[in-house]
Design a protein around this motif. Structure first.
Motif, mmCIF file in Angstrom:
data_model
loop_
_atom_site.group_PDB
_atom_site.id
_atom_site.type_symbol
_atom_site.label_atom_id
_atom_site.label_comp_id
_atom_site.label_asym_id
_atom_site.label_seq_id
_atom_site.Cartn_x
_atom_site.Cartn_y
_atom_site.Cartn_z
ATOM 1 N N CYS A 108 -12.144 35.792 11.148
ATOM 2 C CA CYS A 108 -11.576 34.648 10.417
ATOM 3 C C CYS A 108 -10.048 34.727 10.413
ATOM 4 O O CYS A 108 -9.366 33.705 10.399
ATOM 5 C CB CYS A 108 -12.094 34.627 8.982
ATOM 6 N N CYS A 110 -10.526 34.250 4.643
ATOM 7 C CA CYS A 110 -11.962 34.522 4.539
ATOM 8 C C CYS A 110 -12.315 34.682 3.065
ATOM 9 O O CYS A 110 -11.564 35.289 2.296
ATOM 10 C CB CYS A 110 -12.354 35.752 5.351
ATOM 11 N N ASP A 111 -13.472 34.158 2.716
ATOM 12 C CA ASP A 111 -13.861 33.855 1.322
ATOM 13 C C ASP A 111 -13.112 34.551 0.174
ATOM 14 O O ASP A 111 -12.550 33.906 -0.687
ATOM 15 C CB ASP A 111 -15.351 34.150 1.149
ATOM 16 N N ALA A 151 -14.349 29.599 1.560
ATOM 17 C CA ALA A 151 -13.012 29.692 2.156
ATOM 18 C C ALA A 151 -12.295 28.344 2.053
ATOM 19 O O ALA A 151 -11.131 28.279 1.633
ATOM 20 C CB ALA A 151 -13.117 30.139 3.614
ATOM 21 N N HIS A 153 -13.931 40.775 5.548
ATOM 22 C CA HIS A 153 -14.706 39.730 6.214
ATOM 23 C C HIS A 153 -16.092 39.685 5.594
ATOM 24 O O HIS A 153 -16.714 40.723 5.365
ATOM 25 C CB HIS A 153 -14.809 40.000 7.714
ATOM 26 N N GLU A 154 -16.554 38.463 5.317
ATOM 27 C CA GLU A 154 -17.841 38.296 4.631
ATOM 28 C C GLU A 154 -18.991 39.031 5.315
ATOM 29 O O GLU A 154 -19.820 39.641 4.676
ATOM 30 C CB GLU A 154 -18.193 36.808 4.554
ATOM 31 N N THR A 204 -11.524 30.245 9.409
ATOM 32 C CA THR A 204 -12.585 30.422 8.419
ATOM 33 C C THR A 204 -13.698 29.397 8.632
ATOM 34 O O THR A 204 -13.529 28.417 9.363
ATOM 35 C CB THR A 204 -11.998 30.269 7.005
ATOM 36 N N CYS A 205 -14.823 29.608 7.958
ATOM 37 C CA CYS A 205 -15.966 28.696 8.067
ATOM 38 C C CYS A 205 -15.502 27.269 7.759
ATOM 39 O O CYS A 205 -14.798 27.036 6.783
ATOM 40 C CB CYS A 205 -17.063 29.115 7.108
HETATM 41 FE FE1 FES Z 1 -14.904 34.268 6.898
HETATM 42 FE FE2 FES Z 1 -16.914 32.399 6.440
HETATM 43 S S1 FES Z 1 -17.062 34.431 7.267
HETATM 44 S S2 FES Z 1 -14.813 32.314 5.976
#
Ligand code: FES
Length: 439
Positions: free
Chosen positions: A19, A87-88, A166, A50-51, A159-160
């Motif tokens: 991300c 990232c989140d 995020a 990172h998630e 990011t997502c």
């Molecule tokens: Fe990083 Fe979704 S895994 S924002």
């Protein structure tokens, strides 16, 4: 050079964090902006989360990152700081740390991924990940195709690109005034993102002087309420309210869950992004991003709150002459859903409150009576959910226990309990799922 004001720049680039894959480029841009303004940029590392790879849970590491960020800002000589993340858990952690460190701070989100495509369908992480993985579990998508889909769900750095955590937190950072206009929505690979980072460096250099506004001046009861209004109107992540409570707490302010619920009944979802709607973050940007959303919400926001580059939130409201026809950011009179994204629930199972993102829930399940099928832990769930002998039907309620803040530890996103394989194979797409975990 050491006689110049110093701007610290937080480096969260990591091979484990795709991300943040564009962070090195953004750091160079911020440095350029700082130097062009006559200040001295100093880049320093903190941890990066990172998630997908964070064990035991990213929420535990958010707090460690907040402490790391706070202490490193405090430990080293600097007059202002730029935090780069996305990232989140990253932006909440960085804002929490910056508030406590009490130094002028500019937030630079890394930006969201651009969308992917598969068989004519537009795809985005991670709403579509979950949907397509469910189809794979149900036997509708084979192993070869799911592999191909895997490669297309996350086609760029960033990011997502759905309205997940995020995106929610990047928008909240912009609405609270921590970042520049459009900083939340410019896609990660776009040149505009680099220019925004350079401009952020210039702003940070201007803040690296005695008497510049501190993060505590930006996090006020009014900006916290604005954040809650926007969270409801964008169909934001349920994680958003958890992070907002932590951010507000660092500034000594409470977050009132009853007020959040009330706002949700008055402010509908206006932004048509997955999972509540249809589109993705790059479409939100093309539609006008946060400044356009502010224009639609101007009647329900406090526009006098200060922003990091001077002036107020009101200065950032998109002017009518800059607006174009689009269908991603709706007016209040034509919302995506009749109410806000989230509601606060309470009852015997959750005496201190629970949050549901009902805008992304199946309407038919909003009122439901069924047997409880209970899993005692995440491990118990993993072991039994696909057991062909599991006594479960589509009308049952899946319950996951002991996965809350203490249980897992750190409240993992385990609340998105998969549909038992044998029911998925029968075409069951949704069930009532209840847990003390997140999601
Ligand atoms: Fe990083 Fe979704 S895994 S924002």
């Amino acid at each position: 050079a050491l006689e110049r004001p110093i701007v610290g720049i937080v480096d969260t680039a990591s091979d484990y964090n795709p991300c943040h894959g564009n962070a090195p480029q953004l750091i160079e841009a911020v440095k350029r902006g700082v130097m062009l303004s006559g200040a001295l940029p100093m880049v320093f590392p903190t941890i990066s989360i990172h998630e997908s790879f964070a064990h035991p849970t990213s929420m535990v590491l958010r707090n460690l990152m907040a402490m790391d960020t706070e202490e490193m800002i405090r430990a080293q000589p600097m007059d202002a700081v730029v935090v780069i993340g996305g990232c989140d858990k990253t932006l909440p952690a960085q804002i929490m740390g910056a508030i406590s460190a009490d130094l002028p701070t500019v937030v630079v989100p890394v930006g969201s991924m651009v969308v992917g495509h598969h068989k004519g369908e537009t795809l985005g992480a991670c709403t579509d990940c979950r949907r397509l993985w469910s189809s794979h579990r149900a036997g509708d998508i084979d192993a070869v195709e799911i592999d191909l889909v895997n490669g297309r769900l996350a086609p760029s750095v960033g990011t997502c690109m759905v309205m997940g955590t995020a995106s929610t937190m990047a928008i909240i950072a912009e609405v609270m005034g921590f970042s520049l206009p459009f900083a939340a929505s410019i896609p990660a690979p776009h040149a505009e993102r680099v220019r925004s980072a350079e401009a952020s460096g210039r702003v940070a250099a201007a803040l690296a002087v005695p008497g510049a506004p501190l993060p505590g001046a930006i996090v006020t009861p009014a900006s916290i309420r604005n954040a809650m209004v926007v969270m409801q109107s964008i169909g934001g992540s349920t994680n958003g309210i958890i992070h907002l409570a932590a951010i507000a707490g660092r500034a000594g302010h409470p977050v009132d869950l009853a007020e959040f619920d009330r706002i949700g009944r008055e402010v509908p979802v206006l932004v048509d992004l997955k999972p509540s709607g249809e589109h993705y973050m790059e479409h939100f940007h093309q539609a006008g991003g946060v400044p356009r959303l502010l224009a639609e919400l101007s009647g329900v926001l406090d526009l006098t709150t200060p922003v990091v580059d001077g002036g107020t939130l009101g200065d950032r409201v998109m002017k009518p002459e800059d607006m174009h026809a689009q269908d991603v950011i709706r007016p209040l009179g034509r919302p995506v859903t009749g109410q806000g994204a989230m509601a606060v629930l309470s009852g015997n199972l959750c005496p201190r409150g629970a949050v549901i993102k009902h805008s992304a829930a199946s309407p038919a399940l909003m009122r439901h009576t069924g047997r409880a099928v209970v899993f005692e832990s995440v491990a118990d769930l993993a072991m039994r959910i696909d057991d062909p002998a599991l006594d479960v039907s589509a009308e049952d309620v899946l319950v996951l226990r002991n996965a809350g803040p203490r249980g897992a530890p750190g409240m993992p996103e385990a609340g998105y309990i998969p549909i038992p394989k044998k029911l998925a194979a029968l075409g069951v797409k949704d069930m009532v799922r209840l847990s003390d975990a997140r999601m």
